[in-house]
Every structure is written in C-alpha cells, then in structure tokens.
Design an enzyme around this catalytic site. Structure first.
Site, PDB file in Angstrom:
ATOM      1  N   ASP A   8       0.862  -1.177   0.000  1.00  0.00           N
ATOM      2  CA  ASP A   8       0.000   0.000   0.000  1.00  0.00           C
ATOM      3  C   ASP A   8       0.899   1.227   0.000  1.00  0.00           C
ATOM      4  OD1 ASP A   8      -2.867   0.706   0.006  1.00  0.00           O
ATOM      5  OD2 ASP A   8      -2.257   1.949   1.697  1.00  0.00           O
ATOM      6  N   PHE A  48       4.980   6.298 -13.242  1.00  0.00           N
ATOM      7  CA  PHE A  48       3.519   6.251 -13.189  1.00  0.00           C
ATOM      8  C   PHE A  48       3.058   7.174 -12.066  1.00  0.00           C
ATOM      9  CE2 PHE A  48       2.504   3.709  -9.359  1.00  0.00           C
ATOM     10  CZ  PHE A  48       3.776   3.266  -9.015  1.00  0.00           C
ATOM     11  N   TYR A  98       2.265   9.828  -9.560  1.00  0.00           N
ATOM     12  CA  TYR A  98       2.740  11.189  -9.299  1.00  0.00           C
ATOM     13  C   TYR A  98       4.216  11.394  -9.659  1.00  0.00           C
ATOM     14  CZ  TYR A  98      -1.606  11.439  -6.588  1.00  0.00           C
ATOM     15  OH  TYR A  98      -2.923  11.410  -6.200  1.00  0.00           O
ATOM     16  N   ASP A  99       4.830  10.434 -10.350  1.00  0.00           N
ATOM     17  CA  ASP A  99       6.266  10.531 -10.647  1.00  0.00           C
ATOM     18  C   ASP A  99       6.684  11.831 -11.342  1.00  0.00           C
ATOM     19  OD1 ASP A  99       7.068   8.221  -9.409  1.00  0.00           O
ATOM     20  OD2 ASP A  99       7.012   6.988 -11.216  1.00  0.00           O
TER      21      ASP A  99
HETATM   22  P1  IMP Z   1      -2.612   1.810  -3.781  1.00  0.00           P
HETATM   23  O1  IMP Z   1      -2.783   0.860  -4.943  1.00  0.00           O
HETATM   24  O2  IMP Z   1      -3.865   2.041  -3.000  1.00  0.00           O
HETATM   25  O3  IMP Z   1      -1.448   1.441  -2.922  1.00  0.00           O
HETATM   26  O4  IMP Z   1      -2.325   3.236  -4.464  1.00  0.00           O
HETATM   27  C1  IMP Z   1      -1.046   3.718  -4.617  1.00  0.00           C
HETATM   28  C2  IMP Z   1      -1.104   5.057  -5.374  1.00  0.00           C
HETATM   29  O5  IMP Z   1      -0.040   5.874  -4.887  1.00  0.00           O
HETATM   30  C3  IMP Z   1      -0.845   4.870  -6.839  1.00  0.00           C
HETATM   31  O6  IMP Z   1      -2.023   4.823  -7.584  1.00  0.00           O
HETATM   32  C4  IMP Z   1      -0.040   6.127  -7.203  1.00  0.00           C
HETATM   33  O7  IMP Z   1      -0.904   7.157  -7.496  1.00  0.00           O
HETATM   34  C5  IMP Z   1       0.676   6.477  -5.938  1.00  0.00           C
HETATM   35  N1  IMP Z   1       2.039   5.930  -5.960  1.00  0.00           N
HETATM   36  C6  IMP Z   1       2.505   4.891  -5.230  1.00  0.00           C
HETATM   37  N2  IMP Z   1       3.793   4.638  -5.535  1.00  0.00           N
HETATM   38  C7  IMP Z   1       4.125   5.522  -6.484  1.00  0.00           C
HETATM   39  C8  IMP Z   1       5.334   5.752  -7.217  1.00  0.00           C
HETATM   40  O8  IMP Z   1       6.358   5.066  -7.092  1.00  0.00           O
HETATM   41  N3  IMP Z   1       5.293   6.780  -8.100  1.00  0.00           N
HETATM   42  C9  IMP Z   1       4.194   7.543  -8.309  1.00  0.00           C
HETATM   43  N4  IMP Z   1       3.054   7.362  -7.673  1.00  0.00           N
HETATM   44  C10 IMP Z   1       3.015   6.363  -6.756  1.00  0.00           C
END
Ligand code: IMP
Length: 199
Positions: free
Chosen positions: A75, A158, A160-161
């Site tokens: 997460d 991907f 917010y990178d």
């Molecule tokens: P999850 O699937 O609920 O953990 O959502 C994670 C969200 O955080 C992703 O959809 C991205 O928007 C953001 N996120 C997590 N890791 C990264 C990263 O390495 N780069 C850019 N955005 C990230």
C-alpha cells in the site's frame, strides 16, 4: 525476530498488473513461485483503514485467509505535509474513477497554491505486509523524500512521478531511468527491509 518465509509459493495481494510484475521481479532471486490474487479469483477488499500499514495488513490477511497461502501486499502513496498529509492513503482515489493522474497532480498543485504555504516538500511511502494464513504478519514501511515541481516532467514512471524530484537529484522520477528509481524508491526501501528480515 521476524518469522522467516519458508514456503515455496506466495500470493501477491493485488490485482494491479504493474505491482505484481514489480514484486515478482524483486522476489526472483529467492526461487518463490509468485501467484497474483487475480489468478486465484480472490477479490480486493475495500481499503477501510486510516494508515498505509493498516491497509497493507488488511489486504494481505484477506488474501492469506482466502488462499491458505502466505500473501504479500503493498500500500503506497504520496504524502504532502503542507496539505496535512494529503493525498496520502487516498493517492489512487485522487485520480478519480478514470485513474487520471494528470488530474490528480493538478489537484495537488491547486491545493498547494491555495494553501498559501511555500513548503513544497513531499514523500512517498510504501507499506508492505507479509501475512500467513495463521494470522501472523510482518510489516515494513519504506520512504523516499523529495520536492514537488510544477509543471510535471517526464513520462517514464507512473502516478505522481512527473512532479516528484527526490532529494539529491534535479530530475523527477518521471524523467529518471526506471532502474535508478527502483534502486532508491520507497518500494525498494521497504523491500530491502522485508528481504533482510524474512528471506
Ligand atoms: P494503492 O494501490 O492504493 O497502494 O495506491 C497507490 C497510489 O499511490 C498509486 O495509484 C499512485 O498514485 C501512488 N504511488 C505509489 N507509488 C508511487 C510511485 O512510485 N510513483 C508515483 N506514484 C506512486
């Protein structure tokens, strides 16, 4: 002392093909057969907790119980102190139903502008939970610190990178070679802790 992973199969508690692929690659040296929750028709539970570690635990226990196998979840999200921690655990949801991260990044920038704060610091968090069907869990949290830029730059990562410049660099994660990002990211930090403790 953390419990060691002694099984030969592991469920990745995610339907996100990118996450499953990335986790599979990170675990490749440990000769573990990696199966995704999607392959086993295990649904994704609603993320009802208020922390990254809470949501990671919820997802891993759900898949471990449903499959009878150990399960690993991830997460993650972007935390902006000037926005009181937003988008935080809601990072995916800020993209709306279309998961539009251009929209999500614009929302972050607009919120920063209207906050009146000149603090543009931010960090990514990645919580990993390895859970066993008997209810045991091991949890790790990784972090990478940086600064938000506007407009975004680069199309290599991907989420917010494109708006995140990690400390010590002048390019965004979106402009960075993926191997370089994966070597220093919040996910790499959490994985290194997991591997040291459990593998
Ligand atoms: P999850 O699937 O609920 O953990 O959502 C994670 C969200 O955080 C992703 O959809 C991205 O928007 C953001 N996120 C997590 N890791 C990264 C990263 O390495 N780069 C850019 N955005 C990230």
């Amino acid at each position: 002392m953390a419990r060691k992973f002694a099984e030969d199969r592991l469920v990745i508690a995610s339907h996100n093909a990118g996450k499953v692929r990335e986790i599979g690659a990170l675990l490749a040296p440990f000769s573990v057969e990696v199966i995704s929750a999607g392959q086993l028709d295990i649904e994704e539970p609603e993320e009802t907790e208020t922390t990254f570690t809470g949501n990671a635990a919820l997802k891993a226990h759900f898949s471990a119980k449903a499959s009878g196998l150990p399960a690993l979840s991830d997460d993650s999200g972007l935390v902006v102190p000037a926005l009181n921690g937003d988008p935080g655990i809601y990072s995916a949801r800020w993209g709306g139903p279309e998961k539009d991260f251009n929209l999500a990044m614009r929302k972050v920038e607009e919120a920063l502008q209207s906050s009146g704060s000149d603090d543009r610091s931010a960090y990514f968090i990645c919580a990993l939970c390895l859970a066993w069907p008997d209810g045991h869990e091991e949890i790790f949290e990784g972090r990478v610190d940086g600064t938000l830029v506007w407009p975004g730059r680069g199309d290599r990562g991907f989420g917010y990178d494109p708006i995140f410049v990690p400390d010590g660099f002048d390019i965004t994660f979106g402009e960075m070679d993926p191997d370089a990002k994966h070597g220093m990211s919040h996910r790499a930090d959490a994985f290194n802790q997991l591997v040291d403790a459990c593998f």
